[in-house]
Design an enzyme around this catalytic site. Structure first.
Site, short mmCIF file in Angstrom:
data_model
loop_
_atom_site.label_atom_id
_atom_site.label_comp_id
_atom_site.label_asym_id
_atom_site.label_seq_id
_atom_site.Cartn_x
_atom_site.Cartn_y
_atom_site.Cartn_z
N GLY A 1 -51.53 -34.16 -1.66
CA GLY A 1 -50.82 -34.24 0.16
C GLY A 1 -50.90 -36.12 0.50
O GLY A 1 -51.22 -36.65 -0.10
N ARG B 1 -45.21 -40.86 4.30
CA ARG B 1 -43.68 -40.25 4.64
C ARG B 1 -42.90 -39.76 5.51
O ARG B 1 -42.07 -38.90 6.11
CB ARG B 1 -42.78 -40.24 3.06
N LYS C 1 -47.91 -33.00 4.07
CA LYS C 1 -47.02 -32.83 3.80
C LYS C 1 -46.85 -30.82 3.33
O LYS C 1 -45.98 -30.68 3.92
CB LYS C 1 -47.24 -33.68 2.61
N GLY D 1 -52.38 -41.59 -7.15
CA GLY D 1 -50.96 -41.03 -8.20
C GLY D 1 -51.18 -39.90 -8.73
O GLY D 1 -52.17 -39.06 -9.25
N GLY E 1 -47.06 -29.77 -5.49
CA GLY E 1 -47.11 -29.16 -3.28
C GLY E 1 -45.75 -29.39 -3.32
O GLY E 1 -45.60 -28.49 -2.26
N ASP E 2 -44.95 -30.13 -2.98
CA ASP E 2 -44.24 -30.68 -2.28
C ASP E 2 -42.54 -30.52 -3.47
O ASP E 2 -41.75 -30.54 -2.95
CB ASP E 2 -43.93 -32.16 -1.85
N ASN F 1 -39.78 -35.42 0.31
CA ASN F 1 -41.17 -36.78 1.16
C ASN F 1 -41.25 -36.96 2.39
O ASN F 1 -42.15 -37.47 3.13
CB ASN F 1 -40.78 -37.59 0.08
N LYS G 1 -41.17 -6.04 23.51
CA LYS G 1 -42.35 -6.81 23.40
C LYS G 1 -43.69 -5.32 22.97
O LYS G 1 -43.42 -4.58 24.11
CB LYS G 1 -43.25 -7.45 23.95
N TYR H 1 -48.86 -6.86 32.99
CA TYR H 1 -49.28 -7.65 33.33
C TYR H 1 -50.46 -8.54 34.64
O TYR H 1 -48.72 -7.75 35.38
CB TYR H 1 -48.95 -8.63 32.66
C1 UD1 Z 1 -42.69 -37.90 -8.08
C2 UD1 Z 1 -42.42 -38.05 -9.81
C3 UD1 Z 1 -41.20 -38.43 -9.98
C4 UD1 Z 1 -40.31 -37.14 -9.33
C5 UD1 Z 1 -40.67 -36.69 -8.17
C6 UD1 Z 1 -39.54 -35.40 -7.63
C7 UD1 Z 1 -44.23 -39.68 -10.75
C8 UD1 Z 1 -45.35 -40.46 -10.84
N1 UD1 Z 1 -43.63 -39.39 -10.12
O1 UD1 Z 1 -42.82 -38.83 -7.52
O2 UD1 Z 1 -41.24 -38.93 -11.17
O3 UD1 Z 1 -39.14 -37.48 -9.50
O4 UD1 Z 1 -42.33 -36.75 -7.55
O5 UD1 Z 1 -40.32 -34.59 -6.62
O6 UD1 Z 1 -45.24 -38.32 -10.88
N2 UD1 Z 1 -49.68 -35.51 -5.21
C9 UD1 Z 1 -51.48 -35.90 -5.27
N3 UD1 Z 1 -52.40 -36.71 -5.97
C10 UD1 Z 1 -52.11 -37.78 -6.18
C11 UD1 Z 1 -50.43 -38.45 -5.67
C12 UD1 Z 1 -49.05 -37.25 -5.39
O7 UD1 Z 1 -51.54 -34.87 -5.72
O8 UD1 Z 1 -52.49 -39.13 -5.83
C13 UD1 Z 1 -49.37 -35.09 -5.16
C14 UD1 Z 1 -48.29 -34.84 -4.26
O9 UD1 Z 1 -49.24 -34.06 -2.95
C15 UD1 Z 1 -46.99 -33.78 -3.60
C16 UD1 Z 1 -47.36 -34.56 -5.80
O10 UD1 Z 1 -48.28 -34.37 -5.91
O11 UD1 Z 1 -47.34 -32.81 -3.62
C17 UD1 Z 1 -45.65 -35.58 -6.04
O12 UD1 Z 1 -46.66 -37.29 -5.32
P1 UD1 Z 1 -45.73 -37.77 -4.44
O13 UD1 Z 1 -46.12 -38.76 -4.22
O14 UD1 Z 1 -45.44 -37.44 -3.77
O15 UD1 Z 1 -44.14 -38.43 -5.98
P2 UD1 Z 1 -43.30 -39.15 -5.96
O16 UD1 Z 1 -43.02 -40.06 -5.27
O17 UD1 Z 1 -42.40 -37.55 -5.16
CA CA Z 2 -42.64 -36.54 -3.91
#
Ligand code: UD1
Ligand code: CA
Length: 453
Positions: free
Chosen positions: A13, A17, A24, A82, A106-107, A229, A336, A372
């Site tokens: 999560g 952003r 998220k 990351g 997850g996103d 995001n 209801k 009620y």
């Molecule tokens: C990432 C990708 C990007 C891709 C995009 C698609 C990388 C470096 N970049 O970028 O190439 O186009 O997704 O939507 O992979 N998360 C964790 N732990 C962390 C970081 C992230 O669990 O330390 C999870 C987040 O909760 C999320 C997913 O990984 O569900 C993606 O992370 P996010 O930071 O949104 O990556 P983007 O910047 O969107």
């Molecule tokens: Ca993302």
């Protein structure tokens, strides 16, 4: 498929952003947390095991990601370093040795099993890393897929990209399949020398190639791979989901006059030959059977509408509203936790709550079940074939028998037996000529005031 598969779902999560106090992946699309959408697709892909990588709101996310029949193991990523680092928090599971390791985000919740299966098939035919990519006119924020001599050579994150690389419109969805035997080797070589100082999962492309591995990309529609995001992107996901589901329903035989104005929930069920007029909103837990009609501007939640029943226009069905075959709930009515019997009519300006209404009973305009007392809720039971006169208040608990007749404007506090006529209002009194006397007096007062000016 005989190959076994570990799915690693990243959900640690990021709420920065999103500008949110909640993770998220808990934000809903079609009334269901994003993470639950992802898990449902993973389950439908037929994987052997699932690891959910948790961070913020770990307990809530784990709960939202729990599905019947899908065993999920949770790991905690305490520092958010990351996506590459996140996948490695599942190190112990990956080390158990799988044929395939599938990574989902997850996103990125609109994914269907198709592209995930396609990625696994590519592994089965010899690829070591399979990236699921998509083409878009709006690549901002995504990693770009860089190609040389027809081969995918790297994924470049937006922040690290040159202007020329940013012009690329082929993007990384984040979803990836990796050869399970080689995954740990690739992943543990990921570094963090980049603009964000993060461990990027996307680096496995270059790492695998450097080791002579085979890297390929498979494409899927943008509508399945759009990520989220911020809240504006969340609204885009909602639109995409709604468009997809409306289309499925229409193709299955549901009529929608202006589909773009109809809002569905993740679990809305609508049968063949049902008609949904414009501007109808479905909250969670609604089933509309075939042939029912939902007129314009109605709001339904937790309700069941049987075949041939009609709702609205401007009706509100709240949780526990159950409309039997051929029944009607009309304009400005709220129902209801109540059963409306077969062929019964609740047509105008009425509140029916905590009630059971028998077949073919007619509820007059403006009827209120007073359910009620300020502390507790009470039930109103009305038999079959009864007639409730307009503007009646039925003070619960109260029972009205089959075929009973309630005079208009009644306040009913006592039970009414079957076939009885009940009056619960003051008797009408008549003063012949009195209206003319009052009118003449008022006119005289008005004339007197005028002559004083
Ligand atoms: C990432 C990708 C990007 C891709 C995009 C698609 C990388 C470096 N970049 O970028 O190439 O186009 O997704 O939507 O992979 N998360 C964790 N732990 C962390 C970081 C992230 O669990 O330390 C999870 C987040 O909760 C999320 C997913 O990984 O569900 C993606 O992370 P996010 O930071 O949104 O990556 P983007 O910047 O969107
Ligand atoms: Ca993302």
């Amino acid at each position: 498929m005989t190959r076994n598969c570990l799915a690693v779902v990243l959900a640690a999560g990021d709420r920065t952003r999103m500008k949110s106090s909640m993770s998220k992946v808990l934000h809903p699309v079609a009334g269901r947390p994003m993470i639950a959408h992802v898990m449902a697709s993973i389950a439908a892909t037929g994987v052997s095991d699932v690891v959910l990588v948790l961070g913020r709101d770990a307990e809530k996310v784990a709960k939202a990601g729990t599905l019947d029949g899908l065993a999920v193991e949770s790991v905690l990523q305490t520092e958010r370093l990351g996506t590459g680092h996140a996948v490695l928090t599942a190190r112990d599971a990956i080390a158990r040795g799988y044929d395939d390791v599938l990574v989902a985000y997850g996103d990125v919740p609109l994914i269907t099993p198709g592209p995930l299966k396609a990625a696994r098939e590519a592994l089965a035919t010899g690829a070591d890393v399979v990236v699921i990519g998509f083409h878009t006119q709006n690549p901002t924020g995504y990693g770009r897929l860089l190609v040389e001599d027809g081969e995918l050579i790297a994924i470049r994150e937006e922040k690290d990209a040159t202007p020329a690389e940013r012009a690329v419109t082929w993007c990384n969805s984040g979803l990836m399949a990796i050869n399970g035997q080689k995954a740990l080797g690739f992943l543990s070589r990921i570094g963090n020398a980049n603009a964000k100082g993060e461990y990027y999962l996307t680096d496995v492309v270059e790492i695998a190639r450097a080791e002579g591995g085979k890297v390929v990309a498979v494409d899927a529609p943008e509508s399945e791979l759009t990520g989220c995001n911020n809240r504006a992107e969340l609204a885009v996901l909602e639109r995409l989901w709604q468009e997809r589901r409306r289309h499925e329903l229409m193709v299955s035989g549901v009529t929608m006059i202006a589909p773009e104005t109809v809002f569905l929930s993740h679990d809305t069920v609508i049968g063949q030959d049902a008609l949904i007029e414009p501007n109808v909103v479905f909250g969670p837990g609604v089933t509309v059977e075939g042939g029912a009609v939902i007129h314009a501007f109605s709001h339904l939640e937790g309700a069941y509408v049987a075949a041939g029943a009609t709702v609205g226009p401007f009706a509100r069905l709240r949780p526990g509203a159950t409309l039997a075959e051929g029944s009607k709930v009309g304009n400005f009515c709220e129902v209801k936790k109540a059963e409306i019997g077969k062929g019964a009519k609740v047509n105008h300006l009425t509140y029916i709550g905590d009630a059971v209404i028998g077949a073919d009973t007619n509820i007059g305009a403006g009827t209120i079940t007073c359910n009620y007392d300020g502390v507790n809720k009470h039930e109103t039971r009305i038999g079959a074939g009864a007639f409730i006169g307009s503007n009646s208040s039925l003070v619960a608990p109260v029972t009205i028998g089959d075929g009973a007749l309630i005079a208009s404007g009644s306040v009913i506090t006592d039970d009414v037996p079957a076939d009885a006529l009940a009056f619960g209002r003051a008797r009408q009194e008549m003063k012949p000529g009195r209206a003319a006397v009052i009118r003449d007096r008022n006119l005289a007062i008005k004339a007197a005031k005028k002559s004083q000016k």
